[in-house]
Design a protein around this motif. Sequence first.
Motif, short mmCIF file in Angstrom:
data_model
loop_
_atom_site.label_atom_id
_atom_site.label_comp_id
_atom_site.label_asym_id
_atom_site.label_seq_id
_atom_site.Cartn_x
_atom_site.Cartn_y
_atom_site.Cartn_z
N LEU A 23 0.84 -1.20 0.00
CA LEU A 23 0.00 0.00 0.00
C LEU A 23 0.87 1.25 0.00
O LEU A 23 0.67 2.18 -0.80
CB LEU A 23 -0.88 -0.02 1.25
CG LEU A 23 -1.79 1.18 1.51
CD1 LEU A 23 -3.04 1.09 0.67
CD2 LEU A 23 -2.18 1.27 2.97
N LEU B 220 1.35 4.02 -3.07
CA LEU B 220 1.04 5.44 -2.84
C LEU B 220 2.26 6.30 -3.13
O LEU B 220 2.15 7.34 -3.79
CB LEU B 220 0.55 5.65 -1.40
CG LEU B 220 -0.92 5.30 -1.17
CD1 LEU B 220 -1.28 5.46 0.30
CD2 LEU B 220 -1.83 6.18 -2.02
N VAL C 252 2.82 6.61 -6.82
CA VAL C 252 1.83 7.50 -7.43
C VAL C 252 2.19 8.96 -7.15
O VAL C 252 2.12 9.81 -8.04
CB VAL C 252 0.41 7.16 -6.89
CG1 VAL C 252 -0.56 8.29 -7.20
CG2 VAL C 252 -0.08 5.86 -7.49
N PHE C 253 2.61 9.25 -5.93
CA PHE C 253 2.98 10.64 -5.61
C PHE C 253 4.22 11.07 -6.39
O PHE C 253 4.35 12.24 -6.76
CB PHE C 253 3.19 10.81 -4.10
CG PHE C 253 1.89 10.88 -3.36
CD1 PHE C 253 0.96 11.86 -3.69
CD2 PHE C 253 1.56 9.97 -2.37
CE1 PHE C 253 -0.26 11.92 -3.03
CE2 PHE C 253 0.34 10.03 -1.71
CZ PHE C 253 -0.57 11.00 -2.03
N ILE D 170 4.96 10.11 -9.48
CA ILE D 170 4.45 10.48 -10.81
C ILE D 170 3.80 11.85 -10.77
O ILE D 170 4.01 12.69 -11.65
CB ILE D 170 3.43 9.43 -11.31
CG1 ILE D 170 4.14 8.11 -11.58
CG2 ILE D 170 2.74 9.91 -12.57
CD1 ILE D 170 3.20 6.97 -11.87
N MET D 171 3.00 12.09 -9.72
CA MET D 171 2.31 13.38 -9.60
C MET D 171 3.33 14.53 -9.52
O MET D 171 3.16 15.55 -10.18
CB MET D 171 1.41 13.38 -8.37
CG MET D 171 0.15 12.53 -8.54
SD MET D 171 -0.78 12.34 -7.01
CE MET D 171 -1.62 13.92 -6.92
N THR E 247 5.07 15.87 -12.69
CA THR E 247 4.34 16.75 -13.60
C THR E 247 4.32 18.20 -13.11
O THR E 247 3.89 19.09 -13.84
CB THR E 247 2.88 16.28 -13.79
OG1 THR E 247 2.20 16.39 -12.54
CG2 THR E 247 2.83 14.85 -14.28
N SER F 53 2.61 6.55 -16.15
CA SER F 53 1.51 6.93 -15.27
C SER F 53 0.39 5.90 -15.27
O SER F 53 -0.55 5.99 -14.49
CB SER F 53 0.98 8.30 -15.65
OG SER F 53 0.65 8.29 -17.00
N ILE G 119 -0.66 4.32 -12.14
CA ILE G 119 -1.70 4.86 -11.25
C ILE G 119 -2.86 3.88 -11.11
O ILE G 119 -3.58 3.88 -10.10
CB ILE G 119 -2.12 6.26 -11.75
CG1 ILE G 119 -1.29 7.30 -11.01
CG2 ILE G 119 -3.59 6.52 -11.60
CD1 ILE G 119 -1.36 8.69 -11.55
N LEU G 120 -3.02 3.04 -12.13
CA LEU G 120 -4.09 2.03 -12.06
C LEU G 120 -3.89 1.07 -10.91
O LEU G 120 -4.83 0.44 -10.43
CB LEU G 120 -4.18 1.26 -13.38
CG LEU G 120 -4.70 2.05 -14.57
CD1 LEU G 120 -4.56 1.23 -15.83
CD2 LEU G 120 -6.15 2.44 -14.35
N LEU H 19 -3.55 1.80 -8.09
CA LEU H 19 -4.35 2.30 -6.97
C LEU H 19 -5.57 1.42 -6.75
O LEU H 19 -6.08 1.31 -5.63
CB LEU H 19 -4.81 3.73 -7.24
CG LEU H 19 -3.79 4.84 -6.95
CD1 LEU H 19 -4.38 6.18 -7.36
CD2 LEU H 19 -3.42 4.86 -5.48
#
Lengths: 294, 294, 294, 294
Positions: free
Chosen positions: C39, C43, C46-47, C49-50, C53, C123, C126-127, C129
Amino acid sequence: METHHQQTKSRLDLFRQKVYIIIYGVNTPAGKTFDIGLLIVILLSVFTIMLETVEGIDLIFHKELMLLEWIFMVLFGLEYALRIFVSKRPLKYIFSFYGIIDLLSILPMFLSIFISGSHIFGSLRILRLLRLFRVLKLMEFMQESSKLKVALMASRAKVVVFLYTVMIISILIGTLMYYIEGPGNGFTSIPKSVFYTIVTLTTVGYGDMVPVTPIGQFLSMVLMVTGYGIIAVPTGIVGVEIARQLTKATVERPQDIPPAQHGSLNGMVCAHCNREDHRDDAEYCYHCGHSLHI
Amino acid sequence: METHHQQTKSRLDLFRQKVYIIIYGVNTPAGKTFDIGLLIVILLSVFTIMLETVEGIDLIFHKELMLLEWIFMVLFGLEYALRIFVSKRPLKYIFSFYGIIDLLSILPMFLSIFISGSHIFGSLRILRLLRLFRVLKLMEFMQESSKLKVALMASRAKVVVFLYTVMIISILIGTLMYYIEGPGNGFTSIPKSVFYTIVTLTTVGYGDMVPVTPIGQFLSMVLMVTGYGIIAVPTGIVGVEIARQLTKATVERPQDIPPAQHGSLNGMVCAHCNREDHRDDAEYCYHCGHSLHI
Amino acid sequence: METHHQQTKSRLDLFRQKVYIIIYGVNTPAGKTFDIGLLIVILLSVFTIMLETVEGIDLIFHKELMLLEWIFMVLFGLEYALRIFVSKRPLKYIFSFYGIIDLLSILPMFLSIFISGSHIFGSLRILRLLRLFRVLKLMEFMQESSKLKVALMASRAKVVVFLYTVMIISILIGTLMYYIEGPGNGFTSIPKSVFYTIVTLTTVGYGDMVPVTPIGQFLSMVLMVTGYGIIAVPTGIVGVEIARQLTKATVERPQDIPPAQHGSLNGMVCAHCNREDHRDDAEYCYHCGHSLHI
Amino acid sequence: METHHQQTKSRLDLFRQKVYIIIYGVNTPAGKTFDIGLLIVILLSVFTIMLETVEGIDLIFHKELMLLEWIFMVLFGLEYALRIFVSKRPLKYIFSFYGIIDLLSILPMFLSIFISGSHIFGSLRILRLLRLFRVLKLMEFMQESSKLKVALMASRAKVVVFLYTVMIISILIGTLMYYIEGPGNGFTSIPKSVFYTIVTLTTVGYGDMVPVTPIGQFLSMVLMVTGYGIIAVPTGIVGVEIARQLTKATVERPQDIPPAQHGSLNGMVCAHCNREDHRDDAEYCYHCGHSLHI
């Protein structure tokens, strides 16, 4: 004996009685017609005021609108005079809530004859819209209106707690947003930041102030999702109260219930003490014992 | 014997006892007056801070506002000193949650005598608003407040699942929107796109970022209608919990219920261990056994 | 006999068994630790990747972020290999929903070694998630999640009718708004007008398109108040379903209920057929009968 | 006797009967296919109209879109002719609600052959979307749709009271906002201020008009929090009605209930009098007694 008593009544008294039934009566055809007529005239007078403020329309139809204003003033003046005339205790009516509103709705126009500019207060007439609530009572929706009111009253305490919490959250987070975003990003003062917070929390979201810093945006997101949950609280409270009201109504209807609680009111106003909220089957005022049918 | 015991008490102890009842007491007239007075002073001090940040007002009334600040500092300082003075275990109060907040609300102003600029932290005083929640307890709304808290607590697990789902949906659709719209249309980064997604999903809709491409607009429409349905979930959960709480309350009220569950609390604070949430009929602190009436 | 059978198992099988329990097990401490670790890594990835950008951050920390990307790729790659290794039927896992997502989350980064530019599809990770929903099941919120799902499923038909009605209203009023306002006021096409209608009906209200003509404004007001009422429908439906679900749960709990309905699931995945949703006390897969404890 | 009676029927009658079953029949495979086909064609024709208004698309695909328009006109024309042909009382259909809509959806395109420019009214075809509600009835969602309708009907009186209150509040506060903010801040007339009030009360919040004065902002904040509470009223009402509907359905289902109340309708239309809403087990029209199976 009884016939003699009625003969002593002057013709004026009989006329007053008739007018009283028209103005305050609800179950008579004349009373219903008067109420619906009044409803229409009030709405028309309100729309006239609204149209006067639209520049394009006022330029072209200024004269016509002013004429309408005068007509409404005469009609409302006449109604005001009649209400005083038929009232057993005129002073009580004059200084009652609706009495003052009725006066305020004709006074400005009347004064504009002598003092130019006082016409602007004519929009006080909009307060007569409140009287529409009484007209509402006459119709089939009367009971529903009472039920809603009872449901809201029952959850009053919960609603106060809720508003109190919303206020404190708004001030706390508003202050935080002021220090995070600062005057440079449009959050020029704490009151404006509190305004932003409430705009966001209630999911209104004008977009005139928008967080720019990442921390401000994150806090705003938390605020929105919180608002999501907080909006559930009044909905839950009111929903439960309405459900309880409906259940209670089904169970208790056969019992003897005071009018204030179960809303089968007859919509009349006592001519003597100006009280409303009489039971549906009331013959006399519950407050002063005066006959409701004069 | 008893009178002898009371005579040994010094005058200071008697004074301390009296002050204690005023500050922590709830059911006495003096205690109530003190709490409501405190409520008003806290609100006034908060509004003073808010007004200071409004440029136009601060320019004209700067001196008056500063004077008010000093008055509030003296009042809060006095209150802080009294609270330490009457507490049986002062350190416990000083390092308690409210103790620290009380100190933080006077410290910045006090320090600004020696260090210029420290005055800016004066807005920490806004945290004293949290104490208002305690004042709330004193009033008739106390029980309602507890009920709401219990209802929210009971649905805690469901709310976590809900927030978790909202978070994942927001990140997924936010990323999608970033690739659909791109930086050219204002979606400059994934975090900003996630911000947009939450703004839309919660129906806040600032309008600072708006989809321009047909696909982005279509996805946004799907998001809005989804948000429509998702907003129903917390509403349903909280509504059902409130309904259950009310039903349970009606059924179980005659039984013997621990205070933590049914909220008939007396709103007092133990002078010995600073605990709150005592039962309505409590004579002694449930935690340390110390008498609540000194 | 039994001990002999176990001796024939190779060391590899024993290791595979151990890893299986770690990856798919839920009730063992090792399984729980693995799930929570996964988990956190998902997370974090994902952060990452965020943040890539966000232009300002990417400029300064580009190298560090790329390094993190590689670390996550290696970790996810390792996990993917292990999942294939311990699966009794690896192809089933590879072509399952989560198997494809797991592959998609490492492939782009891996391919970017050979083909420059393919990194952008990173990205897709992100899936992953979505896998978080499975992790969610492990925790105490598992039951609540199932209950919500059942409540939403039960009201599926009503929700379809609702969405259908919203769609038709939106297209009808959107077309009307297009002809009333026209391209001159920003309503450049019917699809854009439909977008405006949904933005208004769902009370999002971006404000990028706003009616200017009196008729358009009036229609919009009607739309808003309607939206007010329409939003009540999904809320009512979901609320009632949740209430029914809770009542049913209380009444039926002692009975024998299939796992799909009452959600006391153990959160495991069958190693043989990859099915989830096993009963809490299940020893064998309900679908293929394979032991859930290898 | 019976065979003789059928022999006297002309071949045309038999064909008419067959077509009737296809167009109006619901339970036959042919009827279902026809209805779903019609649904798709109506949706396609609506999307064609929508695309025509998008400038970029219309420039490139103008010819293709016009061709589609002609195809839809022919299809709808054919359907219209067939409906008249199979109807026992054609005039009844022609002047019925759907008959007029069906005509309006083909007339403009047809007239554009003779009168140029009449093509613009082609978007009246969008009204055919309303027929989709009938198609909806055919599917499994039929019962749900009826339940929702009954729930909404039952709370009709409450909703009227609610809308009435919202209207009066909006006009009163709108007028107040007009005098507080004035034309200088964008509140150019009372109708526009009322528009702002409703935009705020319903939490839409476009942001095209925003209060600037402190008093205006304060009043708006009060309005938003009020809107918060007011939105709870319709939600509560509808929720309670839906709950009642569901409870009643469970209790009363074994009883004999008229179709209008419990919605198990067969979705057919009487060929004689064009009435809908026949009971699920109806053999004859409840209104004119004509057989529903011709």
